[in-house]
Design a protein around this motif. Structure first.
Motif, PDB file in Angstrom:
ATOM      1  N   LEU A 154       1.003  -1.517   0.121  1.00  5.56           N
ATOM      2  CA  LEU A 154       0.324   0.259  -0.041  1.00  5.56           C
ATOM      3  C   LEU A 154       1.092   1.091  -0.008  1.00  5.56           C
ATOM      4  O   LEU A 154       0.569   2.212  -0.692  1.00  5.56           O
ATOM      5  CB  LEU A 154      -0.630  -0.511   1.421  1.00  5.56           C
ATOM      6  N   ILE A 207      -4.873  -4.933  -0.446  1.00  3.99           N
ATOM      7  CA  ILE A 207      -6.534  -5.894   0.542  1.00  3.99           C
ATOM      8  C   ILE A 207      -6.570  -7.310  -0.271  1.00  3.99           C
ATOM      9  O   ILE A 207      -6.161  -8.229   1.031  1.00  3.99           O
ATOM     10  CB  ILE A 207      -7.406  -4.300   1.111  1.00  3.99           C
ATOM     11  N   ASP A 233      -7.552  -2.307   5.414  1.00  3.41           N
ATOM     12  CA  ASP A 233      -8.998  -1.472   4.786  1.00  3.41           C
ATOM     13  C   ASP A 233      -8.531   0.284   5.895  1.00  3.41           C
ATOM     14  O   ASP A 233      -8.486   1.115   5.291  1.00  3.41           O
ATOM     15  CB  ASP A 233     -10.554  -1.692   5.646  1.00  3.41           C
ATOM     16  N   ALA A 262      -4.890   1.404   4.116  1.00  2.00           N
ATOM     17  CA  ALA A 262      -5.178   1.828   3.092  1.00  2.00           C
ATOM     18  C   ALA A 262      -6.239   3.458   3.433  1.00  2.00           C
ATOM     19  O   ALA A 262      -5.993   4.284   2.843  1.00  2.00           O
ATOM     20  CB  ALA A 262      -6.153   1.482   2.224  1.00  2.00           C
ATOM     21  N   TYR A 304      -5.250  -0.944  -4.207  1.00  6.00           N
ATOM     22  CA  TYR A 304      -5.063  -0.701  -2.810  1.00  6.00           C
ATOM     23  C   TYR A 304      -6.784  -1.850  -2.977  1.00  6.00           C
ATOM     24  O   TYR A 304      -5.861  -2.947  -1.568  1.00  6.00           O
ATOM     25  CB  TYR A 304      -5.639   0.398  -2.282  1.00  6.00           C
ATOM     26  N   ARG A 305      -7.620  -1.934  -3.412  1.00  6.90           N
ATOM     27  CA  ARG A 305      -8.647  -3.434  -3.429  1.00  6.90           C
ATOM     28  C   ARG A 305      -7.521  -4.725  -3.622  1.00  6.90           C
ATOM     29  O   ARG A 305      -8.292  -5.329  -3.468  1.00  6.90           O
ATOM     30  CB  ARG A 305      -9.502  -3.309  -3.951  1.00  6.90           C
ATOM     31  N   ARG A 319      -4.370   5.561   1.344  1.00  6.30           N
ATOM     32  CA  ARG A 319      -4.643   5.515  -0.276  1.00  6.30           C
ATOM     33  C   ARG A 319      -5.735   6.865   0.129  1.00  6.30           C
ATOM     34  O   ARG A 319      -6.307   6.131  -1.250  1.00  6.30           O
ATOM     35  CB  ARG A 319      -4.091   4.428  -0.196  1.00  6.30           C
TER      36      ARG A 319
END
Length: 157
Positions: free
Chosen positions: A104, A116, A140, A143, A112-113, A147
């Motif tokens: 990240l 994760i 989460d 991030a 980012y998804r 992000r």
């Protein structure tokens, strides 16, 4: 003919080279967390593992060496987001969080998804029953800190 290579990563044939790199990096970090071995020795050992030739070696290097080099900073960023001392986490969860946090922060080219999701999948494959839920929740929150612009841009679309 017999081979001296050992099976380390999930042998699923549908794994991408980058996913395989994460699997091997997780195993290297696991070994480092448990034994505090020299990262170069760990890397050399893992490179001999069955299936490493199908991994993204450059990404593996980035994750393994980078997470270990930045471990103090990564742990400091994760500490306020977890409900216990980081040393009390299972080594698999700890390693997955280090990989996810490192990606990240340092691999902004990867959404980012995706970061994760990959950490969650690693934890599902190698960790305990509900460890993936914990890793998902912590990353989460992480991030959202590192992000934030990417996350807000995604909500606007």
């Amino acid at each position: 003919m017999t081979t001296t290579k050992t099976l380390h990563a999930n042998p699923s044939k549908s794994r991408t080279p980058r996913h395989r790199a994460r699997e091997f990096a997780l195993q290297g970090l696991y070994q480092w967390l448990l034994n505090n071995e020299d990262v170069t020795a760990i890397s050399e050992h893992i490179r001999q593992a069955h299936g490493f030739d199908k991994a993204d070696a450059e990404h593996f290097n980035s994750l393994l060496y980078g997470a270990i080099k930045d471990v103090v900073t990564l742990r400091a960023g994760l500490a306020p987001l977890i409900d216990r001392k980081i040393t009390e986490l299972s080594p698999v969860e700890h390693a997955a969080l280090l990989i996810g946090a490192f990606e990240l922060q340092n691999h902004v080219e990867i959404p980012y998804r995706v970061v994760i999701n990959e950490a969650v999948e690693l934890t599902k494959s190698f960790g305990g029953i509900d460890g993936h839920k914990y890793v998902n929740g912590v990353l989460d929150k992480f991030a959202a800190k590192v992000r934030a612009d990417e996350i807000s841009a995604g909500k606007k679309s």
